[in-house]
Design a protein around this motif. Structure first.
Motif, PDB file in Angstrom:
ATOM      1  N   SER A 208       0.824  -1.209   0.000  1.00 17.22           N
ATOM      2  CA  SER A 208       0.000   0.000   0.000  1.00 17.22           C
ATOM      3  C   SER A 208       0.866   1.270   0.000  1.00 17.22           C
ATOM      4  CB  SER A 208      -0.935   0.005   1.216  1.00 17.22           C
ATOM      5  OG  SER A 208      -0.205   0.263   2.398  1.00 17.22           O
ATOM      6  N   TYR A 209       2.168   1.107   0.046  1.00 16.65           N
ATOM      7  CA  TYR A 209       3.113   2.228   0.033  1.00 16.65           C
ATOM      8  C   TYR A 209       2.804   3.285   1.084  1.00 16.65           C
ATOM      9  CZ  TYR A 209       5.229   0.218  -4.066  1.00 16.65           C
ATOM     10  OH  TYR A 209       5.888  -0.629  -4.893  1.00 16.65           O
TER      11      TYR A 209
ATOM     12  N   GLU B 229      -6.730   8.344   2.397  1.00 17.88           N
ATOM     13  CA  GLU B 229      -6.455   7.725   1.092  1.00 17.88           C
ATOM     14  C   GLU B 229      -6.950   8.542  -0.104  1.00 17.88           C
ATOM     15  OE1 GLU B 229      -4.546   5.098   0.700  1.00 17.88           O
ATOM     16  OE2 GLU B 229      -4.327   4.862   2.864  1.00 17.88           O
ATOM     17  N   LEU B 230      -8.111   9.193   0.018  1.00 19.92           N
ATOM     18  CA  LEU B 230      -8.689   9.861  -1.151  1.00 19.92           C
ATOM     19  C   LEU B 230      -7.827  11.003  -1.689  1.00 19.92           C
ATOM     20  CD1 LEU B 230     -12.512   9.862  -0.270  1.00 19.92           C
ATOM     21  CD2 LEU B 230     -11.205   8.180  -1.592  1.00 19.92           C
TER      22      LEU B 230
ATOM     23  N   GLY C 158       8.542  -0.155  -0.580  1.00 18.22           N
ATOM     24  CA  GLY C 158       9.723  -0.285  -1.439  1.00 18.22           C
ATOM     25  C   GLY C 158      10.920  -0.939  -0.762  1.00 18.22           C
ATOM     26  N   VAL C 159      10.712  -1.528   0.446  1.00 19.64           N
ATOM     27  CA  VAL C 159      11.819  -2.165   1.166  1.00 19.64           C
ATOM     28  C   VAL C 159      11.625  -3.684   1.136  1.00 19.64           C
ATOM     29  CG1 VAL C 159      13.022  -2.384   3.382  1.00 19.64           C
ATOM     30  CG2 VAL C 159      12.015  -0.201   2.726  1.00 19.64           C
ATOM     31  N   GLN C 160      12.558  -4.393   0.499  1.00 25.51           N
ATOM     32  CA  GLN C 160      12.443  -5.860   0.443  1.00 25.51           C
ATOM     33  C   GLN C 160      13.252  -6.467   1.577  1.00 25.51           C
ATOM     34  OE1 GLN C 160      12.513  -8.071  -2.991  1.00 25.51           O
ATOM     35  NE2 GLN C 160      11.245  -6.663  -4.154  1.00 25.51           N
ATOM     36  N   LEU C 161      12.603  -6.655   2.730  1.00 28.23           N
ATOM     37  CA  LEU C 161      13.346  -7.184   3.880  1.00 28.23           C
ATOM     38  C   LEU C 161      13.754  -8.639   3.656  1.00 28.23           C
ATOM     39  CD1 LEU C 161      11.515  -5.856   7.067  1.00 28.23           C
ATOM     40  CD2 LEU C 161      13.631  -5.046   6.033  1.00 28.23           C
TER      41      LEU C 161
END
Lengths: 108, 41, 483
Positions: free
Chosen positions: A46-47, C29-30, A53-56
């Motif tokens: 869901s950023y 969110e919106l 963006g972090v691949q643990l």
């Protein structure tokens, strides 16, 4: 996943290193288990949180995974998990976690 | 899997809670580094 | 003896699609994505759709939850499908905005002349309109465009339409008095007031006869020096014309309603007060919480109603169901936090103490969240999971055989039908149904179980919960035998 939990995971992965750290989750449904496992392994889909963006790439298991079950003494298992092992679908949860953390990550 | 490891317990109120996972982890010889429970309702 | 009874309970809904954008999740969110916002606005329900929605009719108690049709419920019609039904109503958004202004004592709300006129006209013909301060609606008329531009203010929309109102912050820097916090509190006050007015006037009660009002909603009103100061209950009592009442709030996350009923019953049984009302309004913060899952599954935004509830507790009248204070189940600090341990503490221990088994209880009412709302977001079917846990424990205890578990779940449990505002789902939403079934004799005992996630406040890892048995009045049993 909770934003605070994401920050804690990031911090712990930096201090302990990948090999020493295991994440055990207790989600009730395969769908939510998959989202949690994906976040831990490949970053926040869901950023929104610290793991965006972090691949643990951490080891992640569901608590109802048979491998975990084997390591927990029966009396503790009965007290803490008990009938939840019947109420929840352990096999489906184990599979969802494995798929989301190892597959190509296209989970809901 | 758990013995001697640092373990993060991420429970859910409707499944298995953080403290319940933590108790299992400790009994299996792991160290609980962080435990939390989420609630989605 | 002053055995406490519940003489009446009412439930209301306010359909507020335009306010869903101010729910905690949508408000975060919106603004991030115009495309998501467009789809969100396109996916809001009409008032008629919200009224016809079968779980809403079950909430109004025009049909029992076990009589709900097969899912999917979206797109189908249940119960009387009329606005007024059971012991309450579904209020449309324009009237609710008028009601917000009518209960606003601090001049927080500004409305356009058009909206104010339409809302006041509708509320004047509302069965409870004469009990509302409708003159405040006219006084709320102002320059909405200007009010919206003021720093920190929030726009009020009707559905997906343009802004027809605004709410201002009460203080420029106090985080406890921002426009969004005040709108949450005002929404809760308005819906609780509507429920209390229905309770009093639909049952011909003298508003002056109620001594005390206990609030168990989710909002913690206050200011920067005491964020959870409380006592929305007394504000609601005032707004509903209960001039002789005082009040207080009971806080315990989603579990608060059962402790509130316990306290109300204790006050009556001890003789401290004769008549105590328990009230709660809706939780604006939880609107649209799972909208992303709904949009992903091409469903409308289902969390678009604010709930309200009011119940009256007084001394034994020989007819109404009894709140058994000797049945109170509490979750002790030492009880353990796993789901079975919690259920053991709340459901099994009290029954054992009373010499009863799980099969002595006809209906278990616990966490009755509507699964059509929770499943698309991956949260599963909350009540079903509770019932399966309970049935598994009942089987372990020997009350039922293992193969009887599905039947136990089906006959003593029920499908979830409550909006996902935890305090409403926590047993409380079943109260009108429980009163009807216990009074008619269809049921003899109903157990209400509430759980609260107190770990969310970060002061503890613990959960909490409480249970209470409602029992058919023995006076009625004797009466029936005599016939």
């Amino acid at each position: 996943m909770d934003l605070d939990s994401q920050e804690q995971l990031l911090r712990l992965s930096e201090t302990h290193g990948r090999d020493d750290l295991v994440v055990v989750i207790g989600a009730p449904d395969p769908e939510s288990a998959a989202v949690t496992a994906e976040t831990i392994a490949k970053g926040d889909p869901s950023y929104a949180g610290a793991l965006a963006g972090v691949q643990l790439g951490l080891e992640v298991r569901h608590v109802l995974d048979e491998e975990i079950r084997q390591e927990v003494p029966d009396d503790i298992w009965d007290a803490q998990i008990g009938v939840m092992a019947d109420v929840l679908d352990g096999a489906a949860l184990t599979e969802a976690v494995a798929k989301a953390s190892q597959g190509d990550g296209a989970s809901g | 899997m758990l013995k001697g490891k640092q373990v993060v317990a991420l429970g859910e109120r409707d499944g298995v809670s953080g403290p319940a996972i933590a108790a299992c982890v400790e009994a299996a010889g792991g160290t609980v580094a962080f435990s939390a429970t989420e609630c989605f309702v | 003896m002053n055995a406490p009874v519940v003489v009446a309970a009412t439930q209301v809904l306010a359909h507020v699609p335009g306010m869903v954008r101010h729910g905690s999740k949508p408000s975060r969110e919106l603004p991030k994505d115009a495309e998501v916002e467009r789809k969100f606005l396109e996916s809001l329900r009409t008032f008629d759709e919200a009224v016809a929605y079968p779980p809403h009719q079950a909430y109004l108690s025009t049909l029992h939850p076990r009589a709900l049709p097969e899912r999917p419920w979206v797109g189908t019609t249940g119960g009387s499908a009329s606005r007024f039904g059971g012991g309450g109503e579904v209020m449309p958004e324009e009237e609710l905005l008028g009601l917000l202004a009518a209960v606003d004592e601090a001049g927080l709300v500004t409305l356009t002349p058009g909206l104010a006129e339409r809302a006041a006209a509708a509320l004047r013909t509302h069965p409870l309109g004469k009990h509302l301060a409708l003159d405040r609606i006219e006084r709320a008329v102002g320059d909405v465009g200007g009010a919206r531009e003021a720093p920190g203010s929030l726009a009020l929309h009707v559905g997906a339409g343009r802004a027809e109102g605004a709410v201002r912050p009460a203080d420029e820097v106090d985080q406890a008095l921002t426009a969004s916090v005040l709108l949450e509190n005002l929404s809760s006050k308005a819906t609780a007031t509507l429920a209390l007015l229905h309770l009093v006037h639909d049952h011909d009660l003298d508003p002056q006869s109620i001594d005390y009002v206990i609030g168990c909603g989710e909002e913690a009103i206050g200011d920067r020096y005491q964020r959870g100061g409380g006592n929305l209950a007394k504000a609601v009592a005032h707004a509903a014309g209960l001039s002789e009442a005082s009040g207080m709030d009971i806080k315990n996350f989603c579990a608060a309603p059962i402790p509130a009923l316990m306290v109300a019953a204790s006050l009556v049984q001890s003789g401290v007060f004769k008549r105590v009302a328990v009230v709660a309004g809706g939780s604006l913060a939880k609107l649209g919480m799972k909208f992303q899952g709904h949009l992903r599954n091409d469903l409308p935004v289902l969390e678009d109603v604010l709930g309200g509830v009011a119940a009256l507790v007084e001394a034994d009248d020989g007819v109404s169901p009894i709140l058994r204070l000797d049945s109170v189940g509490r979750h002790r600090v030492s009880a353990g936090g796993s789901a079975p341990q919690i259920m053991e503490a709340l459901a099994l221990e009290p029954l054992q103490r009373l010499g009863l088994t799980t099969t002595d209880v006809d209906d278990f009412a616990t966490e009755l969240h509507n699964p059509e709302i929770t499943e698309p977001q991956g949260s599963g079917n909350v009540p079903e999971r509770n019932y399966r846990t309970l049935a598994a424990l009942a089987s372990k205890r020997g009350d039922i055989a293992r193969e009887e578990i599905p039947a136990f779940v089906q006959t003593r449990g029920m499908p979830g039908f409550a909006p996902t505002q935890g305090h409403l789902a926590s047993g409380l939403c079943y109260l009108p149904h429980a009163l009807a079934r216990l009074t008619s004799g269809e049921a003899r005992r109903v157990m209400m179980i509430a759980k609260g996630s107190l770990f969310l406040g970060r002061m503890s890892q613990l959960s909490d919960g409480m249970s209470l048995l409602l029992e058919r009045n023995q006076g009625q049993e004797k009466g029936n035998q005599g016939e």
